[in-house]
Each structure stands twice: as C-alpha cells, then as structure tokens.
Motif scaffolding. Structure first.
Motif, PDB file in Angstrom:
ATOM      1  N   GLU A 104       0.830  -1.213   0.000  1.00  0.00           N
ATOM      2  CA  GLU A 104       0.000   0.000   0.000  1.00  0.00           C
ATOM      3  C   GLU A 104       0.864   1.261   0.000  1.00  0.00           C
ATOM      4  N   THR A 119      -1.976  -2.632  16.248  1.00  0.00           N
ATOM      5  CA  THR A 119      -2.912  -3.731  15.986  1.00  0.00           C
ATOM      6  C   THR A 119      -2.241  -4.935  15.317  1.00  0.00           C
ATOM      7  N   TYR A 171       3.171   7.308   4.096  1.00  0.00           N
ATOM      8  CA  TYR A 171       1.793   6.974   4.484  1.00  0.00           C
ATOM      9  C   TYR A 171       1.340   8.017   5.491  1.00  0.00           C
ATOM     10  N   TYR A 205      -7.013  -2.064   5.434  1.00  0.00           N
ATOM     11  CA  TYR A 205      -8.165  -2.040   6.357  1.00  0.00           C
ATOM     12  C   TYR A 205      -9.377  -2.782   5.778  1.00  0.00           C
ATOM     13  N   ARG A 213     -10.526  -6.173   7.137  1.00  0.00           N
ATOM     14  CA  ARG A 213     -11.323  -6.349   8.365  1.00  0.00           C
ATOM     15  C   ARG A 213     -12.797  -6.582   8.069  1.00  0.00           C
ATOM     16  N   LYS A 223      -9.780   1.942  -2.252  1.00  0.00           N
ATOM     17  CA  LYS A 223      -9.998   1.428  -0.886  1.00  0.00           C
ATOM     18  C   LYS A 223     -11.418   1.777  -0.447  1.00  0.00           C
ATOM     19  N   PHE A 232      -9.209   3.874   6.691  1.00  0.00           N
ATOM     20  CA  PHE A 232      -8.549   3.523   7.961  1.00  0.00           C
ATOM     21  C   PHE A 232      -8.692   4.703   8.925  1.00  0.00           C
ATOM     22  N   ALA A 238      -0.404  -1.556   4.673  1.00  0.00           N
ATOM     23  CA  ALA A 238       0.563  -0.896   5.557  1.00  0.00           C
ATOM     24  C   ALA A 238      -0.082  -0.948   6.940  1.00  0.00           C
ATOM     25  N   PHE A 239      -0.165  -2.149   7.492  1.00  0.00           N
ATOM     26  CA  PHE A 239      -0.763  -2.343   8.821  1.00  0.00           C
ATOM     27  C   PHE A 239       0.117  -1.626   9.839  1.00  0.00           C
ATOM     28  N   ASN A 240      -0.226  -1.652  11.114  1.00  0.00           N
ATOM     29  CA  ASN A 240       0.528  -0.836  12.081  1.00  0.00           C
ATOM     30  C   ASN A 240       0.954  -1.662  13.284  1.00  0.00           C
TER      31      ASN A 240
HETATM   32  N1  LIG Z   1      -3.331   1.084   6.148  1.00  0.00           N
HETATM   33  C1  LIG Z   1      -4.324   0.558   6.804  1.00  0.00           C
HETATM   34  O1  LIG Z   1      -5.438   0.442   6.343  1.00  0.00           O
HETATM   35  C2  LIG Z   1      -3.980   0.078   8.176  1.00  0.00           C
HETATM   36  C3  LIG Z   1      -4.982  -0.904   8.756  1.00  0.00           C
HETATM   37  C4  LIG Z   1      -4.585  -1.309  10.128  1.00  0.00           C
HETATM   38  O2  LIG Z   1      -3.472  -1.115  10.559  1.00  0.00           O
HETATM   39  C5  LIG Z   1      -5.613  -1.964  10.944  1.00  0.00           C
HETATM   40  O3  LIG Z   1      -5.387  -2.122  12.156  1.00  0.00           O
HETATM   41  O4  LIG Z   1      -6.664  -2.328  10.418  1.00  0.00           O
END
Ligand SMILES: NC(=O)CCC(=O)C(=O)O
Length: 294
Positions: free
Chosen positions: A52, A201, A58, A172, A175, A129, A133, A196-198
């Motif tokens: 991403e 979480t 970001y 995101y 989810r 998207k 997020f 690009a999760f974090n």
């Molecule tokens: N870039 C994102 O959408 C991050 C999503 C994310 O980190 C999550 O916890 O969900």
C-alpha cells in the motif's frame, strides 16, 4: 453447485510479494519498486504484489502531493507511477498488483487506489480502498484517512487470464469479511491485500485476519505489507504473508525489506473444500442475500 480446485484456479500460480518501505522521494520509490518487481520476476513468478502507498509517505497530509490521475484530474496530467507500473509489468512479463497510490479523480477527490496490470502492461482493473482507515486507540495508533481521502464503492474482482479470478482489497478492507466473501462467492481463488498495517494492531490482528479470510472462504490470502520504517515515519507492521485455504502460512516475512514467494495450487483448494465442505453446508436459506451471489 459450489466450486472446487481447478474450476477456480486453472493451474499452479507462483506469486511474489514485495515488502519495501516508501520514503519522501517519489522517483526513488518508483525506481525501487521497479527494481524489486524485476528481481521477483527473475525468480520465475507470474504474479507480483506491491504494498500500500508505495510511492508516498503513508500520511494523510501528504497524499494529495503524491496523487496521480488514472483517467483525468483537474490539475494533474502526469502519472509517472501508473506509467512505471504498466511498463514494469510488461518488461517483467507478469501480472502486477501495483500496491496502491493516491489517485486523483476528475472532481479532484483523492482515493487510495490499487491498479492491476497484465503481462502486456494493460490496465486490467483498479480498486479504490472501500473502508478508510479511521481508528483511534488511546496510547496507540491513531489515523484518519477520511481527513483527506474518499472511499471507493466497488468490490474489485480481476480475471488473470489463464489462471482465474482474484479479489482485491487494500489493508483495512481485510477487516470487512463481506468484501472477501463476496469476491470468493464470485469465484476468486485468492484475496490480495496491499497493506501498511501498524504496530499497535499488527501483533493481535494481522496474522489472524489473513488466516481467517483464507479459512472463511477456502481461498488463498496474500497480505503484502510495507516494511518497518524508523520513527517518525508511519510504523508499518511488515510480516507479509501468504495463507493457504487451510490457514497454513505458506510464505512469510519478518519486519525488514524482503520478497516472499509462494506457489498457489489448485489441488490445495480442492482438497480443503472436499475435506471441509462448508460451501455445501452454508445455510443460504437463512442468509439468502449472500446465497444469490453466485
Ligand atoms: N493502512 C491501513 O489500512 C492500516 C490498517 C490497520 O493497521 C488496521 O489495524 O486495520
């Protein structure tokens, strides 16, 4: 009639997922992505995935500055990132899931958009998207993509000619199980999430979500993350991974830059669907709206 192995994935597909970090220099980000796609292609893969927002930091404050038009945008005519993706897909001879970049539309709105190219460099599809997020975890990650981004409104399924169909989501989006289920119900053999999760979480949810989306739908899931960057940059989680339909992680990275490889096999989809026949056992008499999707 529920679909089994080679009805949805016609032959084995070797994929590579490129885990890199983006920096402030757009030209450097593009060049680095190109170099890595060519490196992955040299390993004999047919599908390459980028992460991403690979052409920009970001950061909600920076997205407009790095945005490009896919069709038209009021003040922007140049699209060097999209052009470079088309070119490298052709040069490498691979299907390319071009991570995502900020895209500007004709009304000047900005989206987080994934463009998908054929081995001839043709744009096959683009996914904006759908789920922005926006989270706020006290003492942890706080982010509001909706401050500067607009959301897409379509589930994107792409036909990779000679292989079958894939569903696309961006980070995101993973989810939201409905997106994945709809793509799988429409015949996708894999769900691909440039991400690009974090680091808040990530430890709890990243692997859980990747494996769950695969097991829920008896498909492969491909999660391709940015690698971990040093503060004050956005703390991407890393840990790109490919899960098979049984939820086994068949390829995985750690935090740093890497390329991971996996071969997706029709037989694995078929065996999991025959052994655990949830698609026959679903109660579409009780949840008829989803049942209508095939
Ligand atoms: N870039 C994102 O959408 C991050 C999503 C994310 O980190 C999550 O916890 O969900």
């Amino acid at each position: 009639m529920p679909l089994l192995g080679d009805e949805i994935l016609q032959r084995p597909l070797k994929v590579a997922c490129i885990q890199i970090a983006s920096g402030p220099n757009k030209a450097v980000n593009i060049a680095r992505a190109r170099e890595k796609v060519l490196q992955a292609a040299a390993g004999g893969v047919s599908l390459v995935v980028l992460p991403e927002c690979f052409n920009s930091p970001y950061s909600t404050a920076r997205f407009r500055e790095y945005a490009e038009p896919l069709s038209s945008c009021p003040d922007l005519t140049e699209a060097p990132t999209f052009a470079a993706l088309a070119q490298v897909a052709q040069d490498a001879g691979v299907f390319l899931i071009g991570g995502s970049i900020p895209e500007c539309d004709q009304a000047g709105k900005i989206y987080n958009t994934c463009a998908v190219y054929s081995p001839q460099g043709k744009l096959l599809a683009s996914h904006r998207k759908m789920h922005l997020f926006d989270i706020n975890i006290p003492g942890g990650m706080s982010f509001r993509e909706s401050d500067t981004l607009s959301s897409g409104n379509e589930i994107t399924i792409v036909d990779l000619e000679g292989y079958g169909k894939i569903g696309i989501g961006i980070c995101y989006d993973m989810r939201f199980a409905e997106l994945s289920t709809i793509a799988a119900r429409k015949g996708a053999f894999a769900l691909v999430f440039p991400s690009a999760f974090n680091t808040t979480t990530g430890p709890l949810h990243w692997e859980l979500l990747g494996r769950s989306r695969a097991v829920d739908n008896q498909v492969y899931s491909i999660l391709c993350s940015q690698s971990r960057a040093t503060p004050p940059s956005y703390p991407a989680w890393g840990y790109s991974m490919v899960s098979d339909p049984m939820g086994r992680i068949v390829a995985g990275a750690k935090e740093s830059e890497d390329i991971i490889y996996a071969t997706l096999e029709p037989g694995v989809i078929r065996e999991s669907r025959q052994a655990i026949p949830i698609s026959y056992q679903k109660r579409y008499d009780v949840y008829p709206d989803i049942g209508k999707l095939v």
